[in-house]
Design a protein around this motif. Sequence first.
Motif, PDB file in Angstrom:
ATOM      1  N   ASN A  62      -8.357  -9.115   0.078  1.00 39.86           N
ATOM      2  CA  ASN A  62      -9.490  -8.601  -0.796  1.00 39.86           C
ATOM      3  C   ASN A  62      -9.254  -7.934  -1.605  1.00 39.86           C
ATOM      4  N   SER A  63      -8.673  -7.618  -3.699  1.00 45.76           N
ATOM      5  CA  SER A  63      -8.246  -6.220  -3.539  1.00 45.76           C
ATOM      6  C   SER A  63      -9.408  -5.216  -3.527  1.00 45.76           C
ATOM      7  N   ASP A  64     -10.590  -5.626  -2.994  1.00 44.02           N
ATOM      8  CA  ASP A  64     -11.434  -4.159  -2.981  1.00 44.02           C
ATOM      9  C   ASP A  64     -11.149  -3.724  -2.044  1.00 44.02           C
ATOM     10  N   LYS A  65     -10.670  -4.201  -0.919  1.00 41.25           N
ATOM     11  CA  LYS A  65     -10.130  -3.394   0.474  1.00 41.25           C
ATOM     12  C   LYS A  65      -9.122  -2.323  -0.263  1.00 41.25           C
ATOM     13  N   THR A  66      -8.019  -2.661  -1.050  1.00 40.53           N
ATOM     14  CA  THR A  66      -6.934  -1.697  -2.184  1.00 40.53           C
ATOM     15  C   THR A  66      -7.483   0.104  -2.055  1.00 40.53           C
ATOM     16  N   PRO A  67      -6.850   0.659  -0.612  1.00 32.90           N
ATOM     17  CA  PRO A  67      -7.251   2.363  -1.049  1.00 32.90           C
ATOM     18  C   PRO A  67      -6.539   2.202  -2.104  1.00 32.90           C
ATOM     19  N   LYS A  68      -7.302   3.543  -2.959  1.00 34.13           N
ATOM     20  CA  LYS A  68      -7.204   4.265  -3.753  1.00 34.13           C
ATOM     21  C   LYS A  68      -5.629   4.777  -4.064  1.00 34.13           C
ATOM     22  N   GLY A  69      -4.914   4.629  -5.360  1.00 34.64           N
ATOM     23  CA  GLY A  69      -3.562   5.197  -5.262  1.00 34.64           C
ATOM     24  C   GLY A  69      -2.538   4.192  -4.880  1.00 34.64           C
ATOM     25  N   MET A  70      -3.006   3.292  -3.861  1.00 32.51           N
ATOM     26  CA  MET A  70      -1.904   2.162  -3.067  1.00 32.51           C
ATOM     27  C   MET A  70      -2.119   0.445  -3.992  1.00 32.51           C
ATOM     28  N   VAL A  71      -1.538   0.354  -3.410  1.00 36.67           N
ATOM     29  CA  VAL A  71      -0.565  -1.700  -4.047  1.00 36.67           C
ATOM     30  C   VAL A  71      -0.227  -2.261  -2.306  1.00 36.67           C
ATOM     31  N   TRP A  72      -0.626  -3.487  -2.124  1.00 35.95           N
ATOM     32  CA  TRP A  72      -0.275  -4.602  -0.836  1.00 35.95           C
ATOM     33  C   TRP A  72       1.306  -4.362  -1.831  1.00 35.95           C
ATOM     34  N   ILE A  73       1.706  -4.267  -0.522  1.00 34.12           N
ATOM     35  CA  ILE A  73       3.307  -5.289   0.009  1.00 34.12           C
ATOM     36  C   ILE A  73       3.366  -6.551   1.419  1.00 34.12           C
ATOM     37  N   PRO A  74       3.402  -7.319   0.338  1.00 35.93           N
ATOM     38  CA  PRO A  74       3.300  -8.399   1.553  1.00 35.93           C
ATOM     39  C   PRO A  74       4.351  -8.950   2.763  1.00 35.93           C
ATOM     40  N   GLY A  75       4.887  -7.970   2.251  1.00 40.28           N
ATOM     41  CA  GLY A  75       5.521  -8.127   3.703  1.00 40.28           C
ATOM     42  C   GLY A  75       6.357  -9.363   3.653  1.00 40.28           C
ATOM     43  N   GLY A  76       7.628  -9.760   4.763  1.00 45.75           N
ATOM     44  CA  GLY A  76       7.871 -11.029   4.680  1.00 45.75           C
ATOM     45  C   GLY A  76       9.544 -10.797   5.645  1.00 45.75           C
TER      46      GLY A  76
END
Length: 380
Positions: A62-76
């Motif tokens: 969920n986007s609201d769990k993204t820490p401030k100043g960071m982005v989600w990297i999906p991995g793979g």
Amino acid sequence: MKNKTFWIFGVLTISIISLAYGYTKIIVPKKEIAVNAADCHELPSSNESEFKPTIENKFKPNSDKTPKGMVWIPGGEFSMGSNVEDESLCSIKGVTKDAAPIHRVYVDGYYMDQTEVTNEEFEKFVKATGYITVAEQKPTKEEFPTANEEDLITGSVIFTPTPSAVNLNDFLQWWRYEPGTDWRHPDGPQSTIKGKEKYPVVHVVYEDAAAYAKWAGKRLPTEAEWEFAARGGKTGNLYAWGNNLKPNGKFQANIYQGHFPIKDGDTGEDGFKGIAPTAQYAPNAYGLYDMAGNVWEWVNDWYSVDYYKSLAESGQTIKNPQGPAAYNDPNDPSQIKRVHRGGSFLCTDQYCTRYMVGTRGKGEYRSAANHLGFRCVKSK
């Protein structure tokens, strides 16, 4: 003082400059290397057929769990490394071989800082903890038992342009150890970071970066995580933004243009002469800024020249590699080194093009300089 400075430079920090330059010094014949960019005609090229498609994980938090100043990297799963044989557009052959062969790697998803850690962010950490960086600590007799007491002085390494064109085989001509230099005084003891709050913090060694990351509830990325993020889900590109150094005629990173390393040689065609604030160029496909140029970035892995070879020889997709168990650099076996990634504002088509996304840097783990910083990651 001149003798003291020379000694401390030679003993404490010479290996920091070997991150890309040591290879050139060893491999290139002893002759004057062109310092005119117009003399460099051959662009680096990559055989994309050696890269298999990147397969991203589907999970998205969920986007609201993204820490401030960071982005989600999906991995793979992706193809890691480089098959470019040239160090630069001047075609210095063979010196990127520590980034070969290309091999398959899988990484779990994670969060990553959008930018390199800035001066203002690092200052908050120091104020909260009282932390003192290695560059601010006086070297000890235990570390350097043969040194005279008066030679043990605080400081760090600064890029110093030369008055005129020089032989690029000798990197000592454009680096100096400057007493009183540290993250608060990045250009020497009289300088400050006032007005440079958004610039990446520099003059930090590996343990400084790791201490900040721990305080922030994060960690330093593995080399595999760093490269997966830099590639932005793309397969086999030369750069974090694609295969063209200047799409639509515009630079996409803060690197060096002009006559290296002479005074006023950097033309600033990319918009900056020297280090720049973070996030001055378009982000990559994952929303990350400055994954090439500006400052080198510490990652968590020990440096080993043949690590990629050992992974490839397994014939398997390596899951979440943590780096080699021990460091190994035959060119400088006495120095303990960690990996750097991304290149810096001093990378130039005449000398060091390690802003190419699959290539690697290295540095003695307790050495710092004014072109070296870091960013953090956080597991989900």
